[in-house]
Design a protein around this motif. Structure first.
Motif: not given
Length: 426
Positions: A10-26
């Motif tokens: 659950t958490v690992g997949v969540g991390v992948l989603k954040i990096i995919e969706q918010h890459g520019k923001l990060l």
């Protein structure tokens, strides 16, 4: 910043989603680009709803530590031993930052890993290990750095808080509400770590070290879960103006440090009493800020992955603090106070046969142990069937109350083991 992720639950997949969706923001916030270049999980073919294209797959998660393309390792496997520990050790020895959500690992091996991180001059970060999406580690380590902390306490397990909330709202018993929680996905098939208080105790051991600058000492945490909390106890608590919550409490006194996890009765008008459902809350008390309260979701894909990425962002931006707020060689071993020495007020429920002299016998035992009763309540009247006698004590040392309850349990008119719940003075 090239990242290796170990654990694709659950958490690992969540991390992948954040990096995919918010890459520019990060990238905007850190001046760095983030890319997951390597992963490890249980099944390479499982559909997780995210793409693993272009990522190197490792069957053995420990191999992530030696991949020259990996700059930072995220340990999202879980467990205090085995591959999770081996990966963290290998990554730190290789000079790579480690971010983990693993409270069990830190509760058992936190001091050892912090020392290894310092030796190799790399950060070890764990915001997600305590209270999910609540940034309590950062608050304790940085936001409250100017304070001497006297107490930190809170609701550290959402499963238990959900069960106790539902018992209060529906009048249901523990077993029925636990089954509902499992059906809804709030409780595991084997809920022992949650309902027996172990999960909360792992988190409390970490908070204790952060608060008081001591080595992590999980073995000194007193642990009591919620299996014995009954619908009767919930109802009586309401009648006296309380709610029951599973709390983790770490408190510093002149004698040493208390570390305890157990059900507590808390006044209905306190902030902690009004945290319901799967939410967590932590209260930290400092000498300059007084009391500060932090509340939010303590688990789940989004909140926990958010906390993991908060650590990743800090490391990428060069914001690094000692693992537990101070260097390991500055930590101080402070005596731990056993729960028998705790002094407080208590709720006691006795199940007795209503015969002449029963209350007199109970009062005599309490008198002999120098226990003062604040209030007493009896429900029902039947010499043939057991009735409940409920009382609230004034402040007393727990060892004295335990002796009294042992004597009462031995009476012929006692129908069941006495039930005791500590009353939290918040």
């Amino acid at each position: 910043m090239r990242i290796g992720v170990a654990g694709l639950g659950t958490v690992g997949v969540g991390v992948l989603k954040i990096i995919e969706q918010h890459g520019k923001l990060l990238s905007d916030r850190t001046g760095r680009n983030f890319e997951v270049v390597a992963v490890s999980g249980r099944s390479r073919t499982k559909d997780r709803g995210v793409s693993l294209d272009g990522m190197t797959w490792y069957d053995n998660a420990v191999d992530l530590a030696s991949d020259p393309n990996v700059d930072m390792v995220l340990e999202l496997i879980g467990g205090s031993e085995g591959v999770a520990r081996d990966l963290c050790v290998a990554a730190l020895e290789a000079g790579k930052p480690v971010v983990t959500a693993n409270k069990a690992l830190l509760a058992v091996h936190g001091t050892e890993l912090a020392r290894l991180a310092e030796k190799n001059n790399v950060p070890l970060a764990y915001e997600a290990a305590v209270a999910g999406g609540i940034p309590i580690v950062k608050a304790m380590r940085e936001g409250l750095a100017a304070n001497a902390i006297s107490r930190v306490y809170g609701i550290l397990n959402g499963t238990c808080n959900y069960i106790l909330t539902e018992m209060e709202e529906t009048g249901g018993d523990f077993a029925a509400i636990l089954k509902d929680a499992q059906d809804l996905g709030y409780a595991e098939a084997d809920p022992s770590f949650d309902v027996d208080g172990v999960d909360a105790a792992h988190k409390l051991a970490i908070l204790t070290s952060l608060a008081f600058g001591t080595p992590v000492d999980f073995d000194s945490v007193y642990i009591e879960g919620i299996r014995e909390v009954s619908a009767q106890d919930i109802a009586f608590a309401q009648e006296f103006g309380y709610r029951i919550r599973l709390l983790g409490v770490a408190r510093r006194t002149e004698q040493g440090i208390e570390q305890r996890v157990h059900p507590c009765m808390v006044r209905k008008d306190t902030a902690i009493a009004n945290v319901s459902g799967v939410f967590n809350a932590v209260v930290a008390e400092g000498d300059f800020v007084d009391s500060t309260v932090y509340e939010g979701r303590g688990a789940g894909e989004g909140p926990t992955a958010s906390a993991v990425m908060a650590d990743v962002v800090d490391i990428a931006a060069g914001r690094v603090s000692p693992t537990f707020g101070i260097p390991v060689d500055k930590m101080t071993d402070i005596p731990k106070i056993p729960v028998e020495e705790h002094v407080g007020c208590y709720y006691v429920r006795l199940s007795v046969f209503d015969r002449p002299g029963v209350i007199a016998d109970i009062s005599a035992v309490f008198r002999d142990e120098e226990i003062s009763i604040e209030s007493l309540l009896q429900r029902g009247r039947s010499p043939e069937e057991a009735v409940s006698v409920v009382l609230i004590t004034h402040e007393v040392k727990e060892a004295a109350l335990s002796r009294a309850l042992e004597k009462i349990e031995a009476f012929d008119h006692s129908a069941a083991r006495p039930r005791m719940i500590r009353i939290a003075k918040l």
